[in-house]
Design an enzyme around this catalytic site. Structure first.
Site, mmCIF file in Angstrom:
data_model
loop_
_atom_site.group_PDB
_atom_site.id
_atom_site.type_symbol
_atom_site.label_atom_id
_atom_site.label_comp_id
_atom_site.label_asym_id
_atom_site.label_seq_id
_atom_site.Cartn_x
_atom_site.Cartn_y
_atom_site.Cartn_z
ATOM 1 N N ASP A 1 20.666 -33.362 60.690
ATOM 2 C CA ASP A 1 21.670 -32.434 61.221
ATOM 3 C C ASP A 1 22.664 -32.084 60.120
ATOM 4 O O ASP A 1 22.651 -32.692 59.046
ATOM 5 C CB ASP A 1 22.368 -33.138 62.409
ATOM 6 C CG ASP A 1 23.289 -32.202 63.164
ATOM 7 O OD1 ASP A 1 23.055 -30.981 63.147
ATOM 8 O OD2 ASP A 1 24.261 -32.701 63.771
ATOM 9 N N ASP B 1 24.093 -25.773 68.250
ATOM 10 C CA ASP B 1 25.085 -26.080 69.285
ATOM 11 C C ASP B 1 25.320 -24.914 70.239
ATOM 12 O O ASP B 1 26.305 -24.180 70.136
ATOM 13 C CB ASP B 1 26.400 -26.504 68.624
ATOM 14 C CG ASP B 1 26.241 -27.806 67.872
ATOM 15 O OD1 ASP B 1 25.197 -28.478 68.057
ATOM 16 O OD2 ASP B 1 27.145 -28.149 67.094
ATOM 17 N N GLU C 1 23.281 -27.507 56.700
ATOM 18 C CA GLU C 1 23.359 -26.099 56.222
ATOM 19 C C GLU C 1 23.753 -26.012 54.759
ATOM 20 O O GLU C 1 23.303 -25.049 54.118
ATOM 21 C CB GLU C 1 24.347 -25.315 57.099
ATOM 22 C CG GLU C 1 23.879 -25.115 58.518
ATOM 23 C CD GLU C 1 23.866 -26.416 59.348
ATOM 24 O OE1 GLU C 1 24.710 -27.276 59.078
ATOM 25 O OE2 GLU C 1 23.023 -26.534 60.239
#
Ligand code: GLC
Length: 808
Positions: free
Chosen positions: A419, A493, A422
């Site tokens: 997670d 999300d 990015e």
């Protein structure tokens, strides 16, 4: 050569006139007055267009081990055009590297745009500033200057799909998107330009003909599908090479096949990964996790996977365990394994800056972290506070990270969740000049940002593969083209909003088109509080998405299947059980996908490209090629319109009513009904419901048969293996072909075992025959017994049976 070229229309930089061309084995290099380019024939349908504006050779992070099968190529020079003929296409290259592509009948498929690059005028700005912005209205950001911009002619009646999981609708015509992996915690809305992933690939569909373009450039890129000017669509990049692939269909399925030939398909996952998965930020301490585990079994709701979010770690230090909350994690993992659970733990990239913490110390000592220009490790802030970013673009770092997976999997963790890759950063974005090794060709953050999550997943995948020798289960939030080879993905999300359930369908369908066959959303929604009705409808969708994971954020109300009332619980149970019964069908899709690239959740246009009515359908999808799902995605709705595509009849899964294709029908859909239709002639393999994969030894395969309503013939191939190892790659699997024929009131089913190399075979097959009342039934000429359970007719045959005849 890092010159500021701008390749747009007839303006800006121009390649100039063709000076000469040369055909090498499968590629044609062309020298223009002002630059060089190559046209590389990968297959007769896939052509790469390249100009070394940045590096001499392609600098792809997505395409590995490219195998060329160019076929016969001829090259000519006529009337100022270099003409390249493949076995499928004619490509014309003229001055200024203008490209036109035709099929072999001379039909134009795709052309560079010759007019002016002229974005629409955004009115409202004046010398005194922008009043709307001053008032606080968010405006679309001004474009960064683009070094490369390719314009293609846009014709009326065009549709665009792909680009991963962009918000909005299935068809991207009229919209504009940016590729820059972004963690934006605001509720996802249609106007988001960026998302967590960057998949610079799209499929264009015009006059029933499809082609794709993959712009393999990991810098920030922009795709504009006729928003800035309705005469052209464009793709552009701030830096890097001019490097794109044209992938001819003419079917969209062939385009996906071609794209995944370049970037890879999702490898067949372990069977349990297709089971139900329950997550939460966070199940901690151990007692809470155990309570959840027990509840599923107690409440007779199947579940295979439980997740541990960031709170299992010691102060968010990756590869550690919080000794207070999980004092004996090995014992716990063992116990949960005994209950049939597989535990997936989260691992973020940010390594806590903390002297004495071994991962930090090792990374620092070996120069494994991204640095500033002076070589000082770059620090930002994520969950653990001040943290450093492993430089996954360095092979040595990937190797180290891969080795670290042992810390988890050797003690019983079954999969790893990547997670915040990015990468996310709480103290503002990483500056452009953060330095990365880039496997030896040093570069900066601008080139690596979009592939950071890709490389992290690759390292994780390889580490788990080496450590376990099983098919790794990795789930990642950020990705680039090609990440599907290493990880399953989710859409990040989302929130418990009806709009997010609605939007999840086009997002997942476009992800599927973009090569990500194994994908899902946070079922029930991550942020905001879920409602019983929303959860019921979301589970109905989740039951058909490859990744079926319920996940929610810290401090949101509980949303496990039982968290509301009994009615909601029983709807959840019904669909989760249906999912388990359909597991062999889904597994067949994933097996098939490993070769074809075709996803589990598909827009209707993939199977029904001749029916233009389906090109824009956002709220229905095909699950494989036999099942159409038309879920309810609006609060309070108890009926909905369903479009049934042309080309075959459809059978209502619940009522068994038959409908012609090519029409809209209204389906009553009270809260416990998700409208599902089976294609006429459809064969659906089923398992008994189980609490978890592996609970029961499956010695009988059920085949749910939807006979043709008139004359017809269909074939279904079923695949069987051990569900976890790589042995299938060396041939250890079984294949069964079921051929279904109807003429008059006779039905014939032929069973053939086309491969028998995996030892655990089925002992018997049970056939459920829908929609007809059989009068007589013969197995290999012998009369057999028909069961009638509440007007559902079935019969069972041994695994040696070859031919079944039914009279009705
Ligand atoms: C991010 C993830 C979310 C996770 C949370 C805490 O927001 O997207 O799924 O629960 O971080 O780790």
């Amino acid at each position: 050569m890092n010159q500021k070229f701008q390749l747009k229309g007839l303006q800006g930089f121009m390649f100039g006139k063709i000076k000469f061309y040369e055909k090498k084995s499968n590629d044609v290099s062309i020298e223009f007055e002002n630059g060089r380019a190559s046209v590389d024939i990968i297959t007769p349908s896939i052509i790469n267009f390249f100009s070394p504006l940045y590096t001499e050779r392609r600098a792809s992070k997505a395409v590995e081990n490219l195998k060329r099968m160019p076929g016969k190529i001829t090259v000519d020079f006529i009337d100022g055009q270099v003409l390249v003929y493949t076995e499928k296409l004619k490509v014309s290259i003229t001055d200024n590297f203008m490209v036109d592509i035709f099929d072999l009948n001379g039909k134009r498929i795709c052309s560079d745009y010759r007019g002016e690059d002229k974005p629409f005028v955004r009115r409202g700005n004046d010398d005194d500033g922008n009043i709307a912005a001053e008032e606080g209205h968010q405006l679309e950001e001004e474009r960064k200057s683009q070094k490369i911009k390719i314009l293609k002619q846009l014709n009326p009646g065009s549709y665009f799909y792909g680009l991963g999981d962009r918000t909005g609708h299935l068809n991207k015509l009229g919209y504009h998107y940016k590729m820059w992996n972004t963690d934006n915690p605001n509720p996802h809305v249609e106007s988001f330009e960026t998302m967590y992933k960057s998949i610079p690939f799209f499929v264009a569909l015009e006059k029933k003909t499809a082609y794709g373009i993959f712009f393999d450039n990991s810098y920030e890129t922009v795709f504009d599908f006729g928003k800035e000017n309705s005469n052209y669509y464009s793709f552009s990049a701030v830096d890097g090479n001019l490097d794109y692939y044209f992938i001819y269909g003419p079917s969209a399925k062939e385009v996906i096949f071609g794209y995944t030939l370049l970037t890879g398909t999702t490898p067949l996952p372990q069977l349990w990964t297709l089971g139900y998965q329950q997550s939460r930020w966070s199940y901690a301490p151990e007692k809470r996790l155990q309570e959840i585990a027990n509840n599923f079994r107690k409440k007779d709701i199947p579940c295979d996977v439980l997740y541990l979010d960031i709170d299992y770690m010691d102060g968010y230090r990756v590869f550690t365990w919080d000794q207070q909350k999980f004092p004996n994690h090995e014992k716990m993992l063992d116990r949960l394994k005994g209950q049939g659970y597989k535990i997936v733990t989260i691992i973020d990239p940010g390594v806590k800056k903390d002297k004495g913490y071994s991962i930090y110390d090792q990374g620092l000592k070996n120069n494994y972290f991204a640095t500033d220009r002076d070589g000082i490790p770059y620090v930002n802030r994520v969950w653990p506070g001040k943290a450093l970013y492993p430089d996954f673009s360095n092979q040595a770092v990937r190797h180290w990270w891969a080795e670290n997976q042992k810390i988890l999997v050797n003690h019983g963790v079954a999969g790893v969740w990547n997670d915040m890759n990015e990468p996310a950063s709480f103290d503002g974005p990483l500056p452009d000049d953060v330095q990365f090794n880039n496997d030896g060709r040093l570069t900066d953050h601008r080139e690596i940002h979009n592939v950071y999550g890709h490389y992290m997943s690759k390292a994780t995948y390889e580490g788990i593969k080496t450590a376990t020798n099983k098919r790794p289960f990795v789930i990642t939030r950020a990705s680039y083209a090609g990440t599907q080879k290493y990880a399953t993905v989710w859409t990040g999300d989302n929130q418990s909003l009806w709009e997010h359930l609605r939007m999840s369908l086009p997002m997942l369908m476009n992800l599927g088109i973009s090569g990500f066959a194994f994908c899902g959303t946070d079922v029930g929604g991550f942020g905001f509080d879920c409602t019983p009705e929303l959860l019921s409808r979301w589970v109905q969708v989740g039951a058909f998405t490859a990744l079926f994971r319920n996940h929610s954020s810290a401090s949101m109300r509980d949303q496990e299947p039982w968290a509301f009332d009994e009615k909601t619980e029983s709807i959840n149970r019904k669909y989760i059980k249906l999912r388990y019964r359909l597991l062999p069908y889904f597994y067949d899709i994933m097996h098939d996908e490993e070769t074809t690239g075709l996803p589990m959740i598909r827009p209707l246009l993939l199977d029904y490209q001749n029916d233009e009515n389906v090109y824009g359908i956002n709220d229905e999808f095909m699950s494989g090629s036999n099942i159409l799902v038309a879920p309810v995605v609006e609060q309070g709705k108890t009926a909905r319109m369903v479009y049934l595509p042309k080309g075959n009849r459809w059978i209502d899964y619940w009522t068994k009513a038959v409908f012609d294709g090519g029409q809209y029908i209204v389906k009553n859909a009270p809260l416990d009904v998700c409208p599902i239709y089976v294609k006429e002639g459809g064969i659906i393999p089923m398992y008994p419901a189980q609490n978890y994969v592996g609970e029961k030894k499956i010695s009988q395969l059920t085949l749910d048969i939807y006979p043709f309503t008139g004359k017809g013939e269909s074939c279904y191939e079923h695949y069987q293996d051990d569900g976890e190892s790589f042995d299938y790659r060396s041939g250890s699997y079984n294949l069964y072909d079921f051929i279904l024929k109807r003429s008059g009131n006779l039905i014939e089913i032929n069973i053939s075992k086309t491969r028998e190399a995996y030892g655990e075979k089925y002992q018997s097959f049970k056939f459920i025959i829908n929609g007809i009342k059989p009068l007589e039934f013969l197995v290999d000429g012998q009369t057999g017994k028909i069961e009638n359970d509440d007007d559902q007719f079935s019969f069972t045959v041994s695994n040696t049976a070859k031919k079944i005849d039914l009279k009705f």
